[in-house]
Design a protein around this motif. Structure first.
Motif, PDB file in Angstrom:
ATOM      1  N   GLY A 180       0.865  -1.167   0.154  1.00 48.40           N
ATOM      2  CA  GLY A 180      -0.533  -0.115  -0.208  1.00 48.40           C
ATOM      3  C   GLY A 180       1.201   1.189   0.164  1.00 48.40           C
ATOM      4  O   GLY A 180       1.686   1.396   0.016  1.00 48.40           O
ATOM      5  N   ALA A 181       0.186   2.489  -0.109  1.00 46.58           N
ATOM      6  CA  ALA A 181       1.024   4.033  -0.045  1.00 46.58           C
ATOM      7  C   ALA A 181       1.568   4.092   0.523  1.00 46.58           C
ATOM      8  O   ALA A 181       0.656   3.862   1.953  1.00 46.58           O
ATOM      9  N   GLU A 182       2.550   5.392   1.083  1.00 48.32           N
ATOM     10  CA  GLU A 182       2.952   5.251   2.584  1.00 48.32           C
ATOM     11  C   GLU A 182       1.869   7.179   2.246  1.00 48.32           C
ATOM     12  O   GLU A 182       2.064   6.949   3.675  1.00 48.32           O
ATOM     13  N   VAL A 183       1.447   7.897   1.933  1.00 47.91           N
ATOM     14  CA  VAL A 183       0.227   8.432   1.484  1.00 47.91           C
ATOM     15  C   VAL A 183      -0.765   8.414   0.724  1.00 47.91           C
ATOM     16  O   VAL A 183      -0.579   8.149  -0.703  1.00 47.91           O
ATOM     17  N   VAL A 184      -2.209   9.134   1.452  1.00 48.90           N
ATOM     18  CA  VAL A 184      -3.165   8.473   0.876  1.00 48.90           C
ATOM     19  C   VAL A 184      -3.654  10.139   0.706  1.00 48.90           C
ATOM     20  O   VAL A 184      -3.776  10.512   2.301  1.00 48.90           O
ATOM     21  N   LEU A 185      -3.987  11.224  -0.251  1.00 50.31           N
ATOM     22  CA  LEU A 185      -4.378  12.203   0.116  1.00 50.31           C
ATOM     23  C   LEU A 185      -6.011  12.156  -0.966  1.00 50.31           C
ATOM     24  O   LEU A 185      -5.636  11.946  -1.869  1.00 50.31           O
ATOM     25  N   GLU A 186      -6.939  11.843  -0.463  1.00 52.25           N
ATOM     26  CA  GLU A 186      -8.193  12.540  -0.207  1.00 52.25           C
ATOM     27  C   GLU A 186      -8.969  14.192  -0.687  1.00 52.25           C
ATOM     28  O   GLU A 186      -8.403  14.262   0.415  1.00 52.25           O
ATOM     29  N   ALA A 187      -9.201  14.004  -2.589  1.00 55.24           N
ATOM     30  CA  ALA A 187     -10.233  14.999  -2.911  1.00 55.24           C
ATOM     31  C   ALA A 187     -10.729  15.604  -2.881  1.00 55.24           C
ATOM     32  O   ALA A 187     -11.443  15.686  -4.036  1.00 55.24           O
ATOM     33  N   VAL A 188     -12.069  14.753  -3.011  1.00 58.07           N
ATOM     34  CA  VAL A 188     -13.437  14.070  -3.667  1.00 58.07           C
ATOM     35  C   VAL A 188     -14.321  14.529  -2.275  1.00 58.07           C
ATOM     36  O   VAL A 188     -14.978  15.940  -2.456  1.00 58.07           O
ATOM     37  N   PRO A 219     -15.215   7.663  -0.637  1.00 54.44           N
ATOM     38  CA  PRO A 219     -13.073   8.634  -0.711  1.00 54.44           C
ATOM     39  C   PRO A 219     -13.188   7.468   0.194  1.00 54.44           C
ATOM     40  O   PRO A 219     -11.655   7.521  -0.063  1.00 54.44           O
ATOM     41  N   LEU A 220     -13.026   8.303   1.533  1.00 59.99           N
ATOM     42  CA  LEU A 220     -12.207   7.581   2.921  1.00 59.99           C
ATOM     43  C   LEU A 220     -11.852   6.143   2.886  1.00 59.99           C
ATOM     44  O   LEU A 220     -11.037   6.059   3.450  1.00 59.99           O
ATOM     45  N   ASP A 221     -13.087   5.579   2.587  1.00 60.07           N
ATOM     46  CA  ASP A 221     -13.230   4.310   2.327  1.00 60.07           C
ATOM     47  C   ASP A 221     -11.989   3.797   1.227  1.00 60.07           C
ATOM     48  O   ASP A 221     -11.251   2.758   1.839  1.00 60.07           O
ATOM     49  N   LEU A 222     -12.139   4.208   0.018  1.00 64.22           N
ATOM     50  CA  LEU A 222     -11.071   3.953  -0.137  1.00 64.22           C
ATOM     51  C   LEU A 222     -10.008   4.590  -0.195  1.00 64.22           C
ATOM     52  O   LEU A 222      -8.168   3.759  -0.753  1.00 64.22           O
ATOM     53  N   ALA A 223      -9.457   5.330   0.725  1.00 66.66           N
ATOM     54  CA  ALA A 223      -8.499   5.767   1.223  1.00 66.66           C
ATOM     55  C   ALA A 223      -7.770   4.828   2.284  1.00 66.66           C
ATOM     56  O   ALA A 223      -6.268   4.096   2.278  1.00 66.66           O
ATOM     57  N   LEU A 224      -8.871   4.216   2.575  1.00 66.17           N
ATOM     58  CA  LEU A 224      -7.813   3.585   3.841  1.00 66.17           C
ATOM     59  C   LEU A 224      -7.472   1.691   2.740  1.00 66.17           C
ATOM     60  O   LEU A 224      -6.958   1.181   3.347  1.00 66.17           O
ATOM     61  N   ALA A 225      -8.579   1.366   1.953  1.00 66.49           N
ATOM     62  CA  ALA A 225      -7.492   0.432   1.241  1.00 66.49           C
ATOM     63  C   ALA A 225      -6.501   0.384   0.692  1.00 66.49           C
ATOM     64  O   ALA A 225      -5.859  -0.631   0.437  1.00 66.49           O
ATOM     65  N   LEU A 226      -6.293   1.744  -0.169  1.00 64.98           N
ATOM     66  CA  LEU A 226      -4.785   1.972  -0.401  1.00 64.98           C
ATOM     67  C   LEU A 226      -3.695   2.661   0.775  1.00 64.98           C
ATOM     68  O   LEU A 226      -2.859   2.093   0.073  1.00 64.98           O
ATOM     69  N   ALA A 227      -3.471   2.153   1.238  1.00 64.47           N
ATOM     70  CA  ALA A 227      -3.025   2.851   2.607  1.00 64.47           C
ATOM     71  C   ALA A 227      -2.137   1.339   3.413  1.00 64.47           C
ATOM     72  O   ALA A 227      -2.755   0.442   3.224  1.00 64.47           O
ATOM     73  N   ARG A 228      -0.933   1.542   3.453  1.00 66.14           N
ATOM     74  CA  ARG A 228      -0.315   0.629   4.318  1.00 66.14           C
ATOM     75  C   ARG A 228       0.018   0.936   5.145  1.00 66.14           C
ATOM     76  O   ARG A 228      -0.564   1.863   5.954  1.00 66.14           O
ATOM     77  N   PRO A 229       0.794   0.239   6.216  1.00 65.81           N
ATOM     78  CA  PRO A 229       0.734   0.140   7.626  1.00 65.81           C
ATOM     79  C   PRO A 229       1.509   1.868   7.785  1.00 65.81           C
ATOM     80  O   PRO A 229       2.575   1.956   6.916  1.00 65.81           O
ATOM     81  N   ARG A 230       1.202   2.450   8.932  1.00 68.55           N
ATOM     82  CA  ARG A 230       2.197   3.640   8.892  1.00 68.55           C
ATOM     83  C   ARG A 230       1.824   5.008   8.000  1.00 68.55           C
ATOM     84  O   ARG A 230       2.341   5.902   8.227  1.00 68.55           O
ATOM     85  N   ALA A 231       0.775   4.063   7.596  1.00 72.13           N
ATOM     86  CA  ALA A 231       0.644   5.370   6.201  1.00 72.13           C
ATOM     87  C   ALA A 231      -0.139   6.646   6.859  1.00 72.13           C
ATOM     88  O   ALA A 231      -0.729   6.735   7.895  1.00 72.13           O
ATOM     89  N   ARG A 232      -0.165   8.375   5.879  1.00 73.90           N
ATOM     90  CA  ARG A 232      -0.271   9.294   6.243  1.00 73.90           C
ATOM     91  C   ARG A 232      -1.478   9.735   5.235  1.00 73.90           C
ATOM     92  O   ARG A 232      -1.110   9.439   4.467  1.00 73.90           O
ATOM     93  N   ILE A 233      -2.950   9.033   5.827  1.00 75.22           N
ATOM     94  CA  ILE A 233      -4.448   9.716   4.916  1.00 75.22           C
ATOM     95  C   ILE A 233      -4.643  11.402   5.795  1.00 75.22           C
ATOM     96  O   ILE A 233      -4.417  11.873   6.406  1.00 75.22           O
ATOM     97  N   VAL A 234      -4.181  12.484   3.949  1.00 72.29           N
ATOM     98  CA  VAL A 234      -4.960  13.270   4.842  1.00 72.29           C
ATOM     99  C   VAL A 234      -6.261  13.803   3.861  1.00 72.29           C
ATOM    100  O   VAL A 234      -6.578  13.438   2.818  1.00 72.29           O
TER     101      VAL A 234
END
Lengths: 345, 345, 345, 345
Positions: free
Chosen positions: D236-244, D249-264
């Protein structure tokens, strides 16, 4: 060897088990000199974690001496005094290279069944096998007291990581939810990190008194919202550190947070879901993070802080005994009449 | 109004001067309630600085109340209790926008002649005119003691900026060169910022004793190199903060620094040149920086730290009096029998 | 095996030397597939460095494959494709634990005599012995080109560390002094790190043209001060990165720096002393640091940047050949008609 | 004056309204030269926001010239070319002092009814009244194109704050959810900030093509999880930036995040509650933050980035016209056949 042995849910006792042996060239066998009892252990003995079989040795906080060293060890030698992280990590994968040891594929957690990786014998015992010893263990320098080193492997590493992950800035008002050993060490860490007001929120009056005796303010959860408003001109705390676990404490954390607050939870969470008030989170630009004690990455820093006098974690220890005392300590910790117990082996 | 007046090199006395008036719509007139005497003032009265004419009012540390407010002030109102930076800044140029207020083209320094900008009347007086008052002054909140606020405008802002600019990390061994008011506040700032060992290097035994009584180690400069080696396993300090000024203290700073050390000097430097050992600097990857107190940028943070109990700068004040006592305080400060004097107006 | 051999000052040639063997259980033998020629090597062959004996193998930039692995290696296995730092570090001491590998007591620098530690055979050869291979070497992932990996061990690690140590912030005006391979990679690193204007200052017109073709501005040193003033509204650059070495380039760096500038030098310095204008440094609150390429600590980050497309360091390579071409490449590099040469083995 | 006027849900038209006048000494009147149409405006005209009365002027993105200046303005003068934040802030309260302007009690948002503060006339008009103009407005320097400055007040400030709040590190794999103007500027900001792979997740094929033409990868949301796994070795991705905005979209952000990811998340959220998978958040030590464009605090940095060539935000503008074209642009933006429209006044 003698060890604290899990028999069945709720039942632990001191008994004899075989002494562990080296299984891999990167293993070490450590003769334990001091072991701690952690809040996590209370879950272990209640049978909350999967994979803990009858006869398993409990415990994951320890210091001691290397008595056998695998042939591939580069750092450690027989005779080295050592402190340990509560979990193992290989030291060589991409996670370890980035300081994210908890996510190493070789993670195992001492004495907790299979909840956090493959089963690994516990440390409330005369000897413990330590996989990937060059990484899992650190050299214990002569100027660091054993009790402090013991706390660095779990409780202090957890408290400090909360402060660090929240980017606690000098002068910030910091609320710590929970006044157990981890909560108290979180509060002491926040003080050490130049926080302004530090407030421990805790229902147990004895634990509130401890917080107040060690440089923090303290409040019962019911009084906390009003107090935080008063302390912060009505806006809430810049930093909220949750050290209990569960959705209720997270809800309380939100209730105490001001706009742009950073909330970090180091309590354990097992719920599938938590109802997060997302419109409010957006409106107030909240940040929320979860963190697990980073004992391997933080070892050097914590050592410097403790030996340099920045903070003394050992103040939380209010019970010392031998392995024979451990079963009683477990009961007292469950009753919250103790804060932190350690046993000499 | 009554004020401390510079007559000639070495001669200051209390006398009468005209009360200042508003000159620009962004000015304020502040009725001073408390003024401090700073090490810099000793240079002023010796005549070390250019442009200080006979009859000028001395002093740059003060708190008080706004009694006249220019028509363009947006933040401040008559009656506001205020604290002040020791220098002015417009608040609106690119330097100010970036937090680099010291480099603002509108900088003037109270009561120091023309050494640091156009001449501006001093603050050891009943009234002081404050240009760009919305930026130069800050509101003094009721929970901040006046003496603490006074120190935030110069000495504490200087001590803290040293710690900050050096990126002092938790547990770092920090050496502070100089045990005057700024040096002591630098040491207290380093402690607040989670430094490990903090060592104040100072020839004056009384000042060393003060440092030791307030959480630091202390050493005479002659003993410092050996002590630092012993404290650091032979390698030197991670951070060296120079709070005296001059090439000698910089040389000492280098002598106490380990590889990759960060050295920050907040002492004043007037020499054209300093012989920097560049091969050593390269080999040891040293960092060296110069910093000047950042009272405007740091105001909010320092306020939070002081009101939150992170540190108490007022411990350095060891002489309190009225304006009539100021000449004597100057002599005692020059003789280093005082650390910090403040006068009530 | 065949290798590039140092004969006497100014004389290198291809010849036969014994293939190195494992000397310690933490060693590896690497079959070199690609080796680079670095500006440092020009000093080596001129005889500028002590301890380089006739017959020694030159070179410190390489990638290849592990063909023999010491028994204590935990990370690496025979057959692993690897990239290397240009120097060795144990991976287990306090310096290594803090990421300060250059200051490890076990440091040795490949192929440079005894200038930077005990002598260690060079890498412009079919095989090279790598001490502390678990730390000194990194796994070369399949998605990273060999040429890029080669540059990460020295030149790119140096360029990036300059940018990092200067705390280069998005939009900063960055001046790079020197347009050799390191200077160009410093400029590319600054661009990658969101710098605003990047200006390469370099007397060689060809190298200026290279900089301009790769996203930077370029200027002759004589024109640089006026250009920087024009680009920065008269105040100077926020960041100056010196990539040549010597006091003259440091003086130029100061001349281009604005108040509160951060100056970092990654050029080599051998002078005892440099006359630093200390009054100006204080008045302008300058920061000055020296840095050496941090290839071990930065390996993971640089790999991610290169494989993620953040920057492509291989653009600096303008000569590719075999070992037989190396002597000619040395001459062309000395004449500055080449920027960077690599040889396949 | 002519302006774009809200009539009823779904209906906007060009018409005449009274020219605004100064109401406070800190106001300015700006003659608008260029105004933008933002995704937020689509909500406005749909009638999604409370407090927007018939006859109100819409729009919050603009640049222009000060034509009237309140008597208390310290920074701005009549004739100054200016850029604007999309919301107002006083510049003097504790929130503003800390750079948290969005939380200023004096916040009002141009042309959006009462959703984000007291109603304030919009900027798709010949003139606009700007409260607290010294803070809300910034000087537009001659080397910054008007179109770029226009974007800095909202869309680029939002994209950049996402990257900044996520502590995006060089080489990080960054996923941006949403390929509208903000999403694209988020992706460009991530590239500028030295991210490694940048992936835009967006259902609209045209917008995916835009992302791919501007340095990012792109994927349909249905394909994103598999692609992210492939790009990141399964983690998964280190950083997921949700712009919708919104829970999906937040659920999708979680699905793409790796451990210790930062989601904004910088998308707007109106839901009372979102089901956050808290056990997973804890296990993977996720960080989640919400952020709102920080145009006032970021103004200087964005200006330096744009004028220094770090990134060019104007590439997202694909429609230019006059006020008469605005109603058509609204329809095309709603249909997602345009990315970003600006109108000249």
């Amino acid at each position: 060897m003698r060890a604290l042995i899990y028999r069945s849910p709720g039942v632990v006792e001191v008994g004899e088990v075989p002494r562990p042996a080296l299984l891999a060239p990167t293993d070490a066998i450590v003769k334990v000199s001091l072991a701690g009892i952690c809040g996590t252990d209370l879950h272990v003995v209640r049978g909350d974690f999967p994979g803990l079989v009858a006869g398993a040795v409990v415990g994951h906080e320890f210091v001691g001496e290397v008595v056998e060293a695998g042939s591939a060890l580069q750092r450690l030698r027989v005779g080295d005094p050592v402190m340990s992280s509560d979990f193992t990590a290989c030291g060589h994968c991409r996670w370890c290279d980035d300081g994210d040891h908890w996510h190493c594929d070789q993670r195992a957690f001492f004495g907790t069944g299979t909840a956090f990786g493959p089963a690994l014998g516990g440390a409330q015992a005369e000897y413990v096998r330590v996989p990937h010893a060059d990484t899992t263990l650190g050299l214990l320098p002569p100027d660091c007291p054993s009790e402090a080193a013991l706390l660095m492997g779990d409780n202090l590493a957890t408290g400090w990581v909360a402060v660090e992950r929240a980017a606690t800035a000098p002068g910030d008002c910091v609320v710590v939810i929970g006044g157990g050993a981890v909560g108290q060490l979180t509060a002491l860490s926040a003080q050490a990190a130049a926080a302004g007001i530090v407030l421990v929120v805790e229902p147990n009056a004895q634990r509130r008194a401890f917080a107040e005796a060690h440089g923090s303010l303290a409040a019962h959860p019911d009084q906390a919202p009003a107090l935080v408003r008063r302390l912060t001109g009505g806006v809430g705390a810049e930093v909220v550190l949750e050290a209990v676990g569960g959705n209720g404490p997270l809800d309380l954390a939100l209730a105490l947070a001001r706009p742009r607050a950073r909330i970090v939870s180091v309590g354990a969470h097992v719920a599938e879901s938590w109802a997060f008030p997302v419109a409010r989170g957006f409106r107030d630009e909240l940040s929320l993070g979860f963190a697990i004690g980073d004992g391997i990455r933080l070892r050097r820093r914590l050592l410097r802080m403790v030996t340099g006098g920045t903070l003394d974690p050992t103040v939380v220890i209010d019970a010392r005994g031998t392995l024979a005392d451990a079963p009683a300590f477990y009961r007292q910790l469950a009753a919250q009449t103790l804060l932190k117990a350690v046993v000499t082996l």
